[in-house]
Design an enzyme around this catalytic site. Structure first.
Site, mmCIF file in Angstrom:
data_model
loop_
_atom_site.group_PDB
_atom_site.id
_atom_site.type_symbol
_atom_site.label_atom_id
_atom_site.label_comp_id
_atom_site.label_asym_id
_atom_site.label_seq_id
_atom_site.Cartn_x
_atom_site.Cartn_y
_atom_site.Cartn_z
ATOM 1 N N GLU A 98 -9.576 -32.601 25.806
ATOM 2 C CA GLU A 98 -10.982 -32.532 26.190
ATOM 3 C C GLU A 98 -11.731 -33.807 25.791
ATOM 4 O O GLU A 98 -11.267 -34.560 24.929
ATOM 5 C CB GLU A 98 -11.638 -31.324 25.509
ATOM 6 C CG GLU A 98 -11.014 -29.983 25.887
ATOM 7 C CD GLU A 98 -11.413 -29.495 27.282
ATOM 8 O OE1 GLU A 98 -11.774 -30.321 28.153
ATOM 9 O OE2 GLU A 98 -11.354 -28.279 27.506
ATOM 10 N N ASN B 126 -14.618 -32.220 33.815
ATOM 11 C CA ASN B 126 -15.109 -33.094 32.747
ATOM 12 C C ASN B 126 -14.136 -34.225 32.451
ATOM 13 O O ASN B 126 -14.271 -34.913 31.446
ATOM 14 C CB ASN B 126 -15.367 -32.273 31.475
ATOM 15 C CG ASN B 126 -14.108 -31.587 30.964
ATOM 16 O OD1 ASN B 126 -13.024 -31.771 31.529
ATOM 17 N ND2 ASN B 126 -14.237 -30.801 29.920
ATOM 18 N N HIS C 200 -10.900 -33.911 31.803
ATOM 19 C CA HIS C 200 -9.786 -33.628 30.891
ATOM 20 C C HIS C 200 -8.445 -33.712 31.616
ATOM 21 O O HIS C 200 -8.368 -33.514 32.828
ATOM 22 C CB HIS C 200 -9.968 -32.294 30.153
ATOM 23 C CG HIS C 200 -9.712 -31.052 30.942
ATOM 24 N ND1 HIS C 200 -10.396 -29.879 30.726
ATOM 25 C CD2 HIS C 200 -8.832 -30.771 31.939
ATOM 26 C CE1 HIS C 200 -9.953 -28.947 31.539
ATOM 27 N NE2 HIS C 200 -9.003 -29.461 32.291
ATOM 28 N N ASP D 28 0.498 -27.452 28.963
ATOM 29 C CA ASP D 28 -0.399 -26.724 28.071
ATOM 30 C C ASP D 28 -0.227 -25.221 28.224
ATOM 31 O O ASP D 28 0.439 -24.738 29.136
ATOM 32 C CB ASP D 28 -1.859 -27.153 28.305
ATOM 33 C CG ASP D 28 -2.254 -27.212 29.771
ATOM 34 O OD1 ASP D 28 -1.539 -26.621 30.605
ATOM 35 O OD2 ASP D 28 -3.271 -27.844 30.083
HETATM 36 C C1 GLP Z 1 -7.075 -26.563 33.476
HETATM 37 C C2 GLP Z 1 -5.734 -27.090 32.945
HETATM 38 C C3 GLP Z 1 -5.453 -28.470 33.448
HETATM 39 C C4 GLP Z 1 -5.824 -28.553 34.907
HETATM 40 C C5 GLP Z 1 -7.316 -28.472 35.034
HETATM 41 C C6 GLP Z 1 -7.821 -28.379 36.445
HETATM 42 O O1 GLP Z 1 -7.894 -26.101 32.481
HETATM 43 N N1 GLP Z 1 -5.565 -27.054 31.539
HETATM 44 O O2 GLP Z 1 -4.107 -28.824 33.195
HETATM 45 O O3 GLP Z 1 -5.377 -29.749 35.472
HETATM 46 O O4 GLP Z 1 -7.875 -27.485 34.187
HETATM 47 O O5 GLP Z 1 -7.581 -27.116 36.991
HETATM 48 P P1 GLP Z 1 -7.735 -26.786 38.531
HETATM 49 O O6 GLP Z 1 -6.598 -27.420 39.230
HETATM 50 O O7 GLP Z 1 -7.658 -25.259 38.611
HETATM 51 O O8 GLP Z 1 -9.051 -27.318 38.967
#
Ligand code: GLP
Length: 260
Positions: free
Chosen positions: A149, A142, A144, A71
């Site tokens: 989402e 959440n 995702h 992403d």
């Molecule tokens: C982000 C990314 C995800 C990631 C998630 C968790 O928004 N788009 O790909 O896995 O949220 O992030 P983190 O590892 O900083 O908790």
């Protein structure tokens, strides 16, 4: 799904890096190249650290590796330090022998009328490279995955989702505020690989660390399969999915999980 629980985030990240190394060696040995789907966020930073170390020790070459990131914020310039392009450059691309033209991220600078075509093109590139050997995933609080989402779609519709533009969920925006300085400052949209794109990978490795992920982990692993919690959709390709957790992220699970 396979669930592996490690003492701490370092051990889980080390195991994830070892798994990526094994997949790269096997795919390069069999087909002359490996195609990796990569993730960003705080969770995989240590994984990239271990991969860089393996490279520095001469135990892992990325010469024949092709990468596709999950992403990217939209719109964003690649040189913006908050872009996932710059994250990947900082943590991995600048430190290993990946060939720059083989590293792919969704492009946060594509003019809006061309976004759909760009997303379709990204899918074609992955297919033309033979599909993803392994997709590394994190998980949002959440539930995702990527920026897919929670939604009220049917499971069938969610499983068919392809790469596209998305509005960030309020929980995601709140979590991203630490990078952007404030919730209001968070870029509210992003481009993301779809659920179908992710589930198309030959192997999927979800890494989750920290107590703040425990609830999403429990629901994703043991709750109903629903688009309301996108990680639960991984249950539909269970034999190909491994969850690597630290103790804190696994703390809401019944302790029937495998311990390595
Ligand atoms: C982000 C990314 C995800 C990631 C998630 C968790 O928004 N788009 O790909 O896995 O949220 O992030 P983190 O590892 O900083 O908790």
């Amino acid at each position: 799904m396979t669930v592996l629980v490690f003492d701490d985030a370092g051990a889980a990240s080390r195991a994830a890096a070892d798994k990526i190394q094994a997949v790269v060696k096997e795919a390069v040995g069999q087909r002359g190249r490996a195609v990796l789907g990569l993730a960003t966020g705080a969770t995989p930073e240590k994984v990239y650290g271990y991969l860089v170390r393996l490279h520095t020790l001469g135990e892992l070459s990325f010469h024949d590796v092709i990468t596709y990131n999950l992403d990217e914020y939209y719109p964003i310039q690649p040189l913006d330090p908050k872009s996932y392009r710059s994250y990947m450059y900082r943590h991995l691309f600048s430190k290993v022998d990946l060939q720059p033209q083989r590293t792919h991220l969704l492009d946060g600078t594509v003019p809006e009328p061309f976004v759909d075509e760009h997303c379709a093109e990204y899918e074609r590139w992955i297919a033309e490279d033979g599909g993803l050997d392994l997709q590394l995933l994190g998980i949002g609080r959440n539930g995702h995955i990527g920026f897919n989402e929670p939604s009220d779609r049917s499971v069938e519709e969610a499983l068919a989702l392809r790469t596209r533009i998305m509005e960030l969920h309020p929980v995601t925006r709140a979590d991203a505020a630490r990078e952007f300085g404030s919730v209001e400052g968070v870029i509210p949209r992003a481009l993301t690989m779809g659920i179908a794109t992710i589930l198309g990978a030959r192997e999927i490795l979800l890494l989750a660390t920290g107590a703040h992920k425990a609830e999403a982990v429990k629901l994703g692993l043991t709750g109903p399969v629903t688009a309301k919690l996108p990680a639960s959709l991984l249950q539909s390709v269970a034999p190909r999915v491994t969850w690597m957790l630290d103790q804190a992220a696994a703390s809401d699970l019944d302790r029937t999980a495998d311990t390595p």
